[in-house]
Design a protein around this motif. Structure first.
Motif, PDB file in Angstrom:
ATOM      1  N   SER A  34       0.826  -1.206   0.000  1.00  0.00           N
ATOM      2  CA  SER A  34       0.000   0.000   0.000  1.00  0.00           C
ATOM      3  C   SER A  34       0.862   1.259   0.000  1.00  0.00           C
ATOM      4  O   SER A  34       0.419   2.313  -0.433  1.00  0.00           O
ATOM      5  N   LEU A  35       2.079   1.148   0.486  1.00  0.00           N
ATOM      6  CA  LEU A  35       2.989   2.297   0.488  1.00  0.00           C
ATOM      7  C   LEU A  35       4.056   2.177  -0.582  1.00  0.00           C
ATOM      8  O   LEU A  35       4.934   3.033  -0.683  1.00  0.00           O
ATOM      9  N   SER A  37       3.718   1.282  -4.348  1.00  0.00           N
ATOM     10  CA  SER A  37       3.152   0.905  -5.642  1.00  0.00           C
ATOM     11  C   SER A  37       4.289   0.772  -6.652  1.00  0.00           C
ATOM     12  O   SER A  37       5.389   1.283  -6.443  1.00  0.00           O
ATOM     13  N   ASP A 125       2.517  -6.149   2.011  1.00  0.00           N
ATOM     14  CA  ASP A 125       3.301  -6.396   0.802  1.00  0.00           C
ATOM     15  C   ASP A 125       3.009  -7.779   0.235  1.00  0.00           C
ATOM     16  O   ASP A 125       2.815  -8.746   0.977  1.00  0.00           O
TER      17      ASP A 125
END
Length: 133
Positions: A34-35, A37, A125
């Motif tokens: 989510s952090l 990409s 992840d």
């Protein structure tokens, strides 16, 4: 059950769940979260029609969704494809999404030979490998 769904904004490209790849290469490997990409360019093999196969492995068992998109890098917006890979809480394993049947380029003769891709995860992840044919 883990699944792949096609995004509602998909046009001029086929998006579907598959069980593997026909690529003879090793693909590009990376983690997506989510952090974190990831974006890149997928290129077809010489003389082959462009096919992009993406394998995503969720080994954490956490509920997660990964959105994979392909888009026209020429600027003419000739196609866009979106597939979302989804795991419920407690599910692990790999899912595959395939993008194929890209349209001809603007000259209506030359096959599309490349596209931009982007991937982002809604949670932890995940391991990703991108293959092209």
């Amino acid at each position: 059950m883990a699944s792949v769904s096609v995004g509602p904004n998909t046009f001029n490209v086929t998006v579907k769940q598959v069980s593997g790849t026909n690529s003879s290469g090793l693909g590009s490997a990376f983690n997506v979260g989510s952090l974190a990409s990831v974006t890149g360019t997928a290129l077809s093999s010489p003389g082959e029609l462009l096919t992009v196969d993406i394998k995503v492995e969720n080994s954490s068992g956490e509920a997660n969704s990964v959105t994979a998109t392909v888009s026209d890098q020429s600027g003419s917006n000739a196609f866009f494809g979106e597939g979302t890979l989804h795991w419920d809480e407690g599910e692990t394993g790999e899912l595959w999404v395939q993008f194929t049947d890209f349209p001809l380029q603007a000259d209506q003769v030359t096959p599309t030979g490349s596209c931009e891709y982007a991937l982002i995860s809604s949670g932890a992840d995940v391991a990703v490998r991108v293959f092209t044919v």
